[in-house]
Design a protein around this motif. Sequence first.
Motif, PDB file in Angstrom:
ATOM      1  N   ASN A 208       0.830  -1.209   0.000  1.00 39.75           N
ATOM      2  CA  ASN A 208       0.000   0.000   0.000  1.00 39.75           C
ATOM      3  C   ASN A 208       0.865   1.259   0.000  1.00 39.75           C
ATOM      4  OD1 ASN A 208      -2.810   1.255   0.512  1.00 39.75           O
ATOM      5  ND2 ASN A 208      -1.553   2.137   2.129  1.00 39.75           N
ATOM      6  N   ARG A 209       1.945   1.247   0.798  1.00 43.71           N
ATOM      7  CA  ARG A 209       2.836   2.414   0.821  1.00 43.71           C
ATOM      8  C   ARG A 209       3.482   2.625  -0.537  1.00 43.71           C
ATOM      9  NH1 ARG A 209       4.063   0.230   5.968  1.00 43.71           N
ATOM     10  NH2 ARG A 209       5.919  -0.818   5.135  1.00 43.71           N
ATOM     11  N   ARG A 212       0.921   4.139  -2.872  1.00 43.50           N
ATOM     12  CA  ARG A 212       0.658   5.541  -2.538  1.00 43.50           C
ATOM     13  C   ARG A 212       1.736   6.457  -3.117  1.00 43.50           C
ATOM     14  NH1 ARG A 212      -3.828   7.739  -0.192  1.00 43.50           N
ATOM     15  NH2 ARG A 212      -2.522   9.062   1.127  1.00 43.50           N
ATOM     16  N   ARG A 213       2.968   5.983  -3.161  1.00 42.30           N
ATOM     17  CA  ARG A 213       4.059   6.805  -3.696  1.00 42.30           C
ATOM     18  C   ARG A 213       3.933   7.026  -5.192  1.00 42.30           C
ATOM     19  NH1 ARG A 213       7.546   3.534  -0.534  1.00 42.30           N
ATOM     20  NH2 ARG A 213       8.417   2.621  -2.434  1.00 42.30           N
ATOM     21  N   GLU A 269      -3.894   5.999   3.863  1.00 44.56           N
ATOM     22  CA  GLU A 269      -2.503   6.168   4.270  1.00 44.56           C
ATOM     23  C   GLU A 269      -1.991   4.995   5.089  1.00 44.56           C
ATOM     24  OE1 GLU A 269       1.077   7.685   4.126  1.00 44.56           O
ATOM     25  OE2 GLU A 269      -0.634   8.697   3.207  1.00 44.56           O
ATOM     26  N   ALA A 270      -2.761   4.552   6.080  1.00 45.10           N
ATOM     27  CA  ALA A 270      -2.305   3.468   6.962  1.00 45.10           C
ATOM     28  C   ALA A 270      -3.467   2.523   7.245  1.00 45.10           C
ATOM     29  CB  ALA A 270      -1.723   4.028   8.255  1.00 45.10           C
TER      30      ALA A 270
END
Length: 349
Positions: A208-209, A212-213, A269-270
């Motif tokens: 997921n991170r 997101r980038r 985000e998290a």
Amino acid sequence: MVVAVVRRARRLHPLAFFALLSLSVVFAIASAAWPTHVPAAALVIPLLLGGLVLGFRQLVVFTLVTLMIASFVLVSRQAPVPMTGFLLVIGAIGWIVIAGAKVRNQLGVPGTRGESMLMELRDTLTAQGELPPLPSGWRAEVAIQSAGKSKFSGDFVVSTQRDDVLEVALVDVSGKGVDAGTRALLLSGAFGGLLGVVPVDDFLPAANRYLRRQDWEDDFATVVHVAVELTTGQFCVRTAGHPPAIQFDAWSGRWQTRDADGPLLGLMEAPEFAPNHGQLKPGDALFLYSDGMVETPRRDIGRGTDRLAGAAERLVAQGFRGGAAELVAAAGGPGDDSAIVIIHRLEHS
């Protein structure tokens, strides 16, 4: 053999230019000497070959030289020839070849190297979807069918095995077919690198991170991720906006949905991804699948899952061997990418 020659010619542009120029001269002389046996239209052959192996500037020069040679051939003939029409046809073919070369030149890849790169990327995506060899007592299969029978798909599989733990992630990128192919290629490399490197619990948060980038505005991905201990059959399923896994219980003959709610990748985000734990006993099987297997405009996912389980029920007698390909062909939606993974613990190892 032909592919190897074309690749070598692309690496030697000046040599290829003079070789094709010599071929055009040979055709021109032969056509002037034996007009009934060697037509002037033979000059189209080196022109088309030039579009495959020459750079853009060389191709422009070669096309102009070919037009000059064609004019010489027509003028040298004694019988009247429709010179204007022939030159217009040669010029039109040259323009088409140059237009295609101009697009490839913008990519910085001359000739058909761009197509070769896409083929290599497609082969890479296919190779990453191959499941690792499993120990005795286990069998796993994967099948993917792209929308419109394209070679690129928005569905892909990455897997690895470490410390007697098999990890498999089935990913569905937003879009379908060729439209989703570039994002699928990007994510398959990234997710394949994460799988087996980060702890099992951290795979989806790390994926997921990464997503997101990328700062994709309207694009996202769904994932179903499973880790199976091959010694005990214990497994853990996590999903990110993906249809749940289903388990076949050989002892009762029943099908159980393994729900593990989690949000789509790339939107939060998290996020938290709740695990669903279970065990594959001898004879049991676990099915991971994309929404193209169960969802259509006229059918919701719940009914589609029941239909998929019903189709899989007919494969129990054959031990699910070859079942992935059969289920994709039978249940996969023609207008969407479809993928399925079957992990089967054999009754008799």
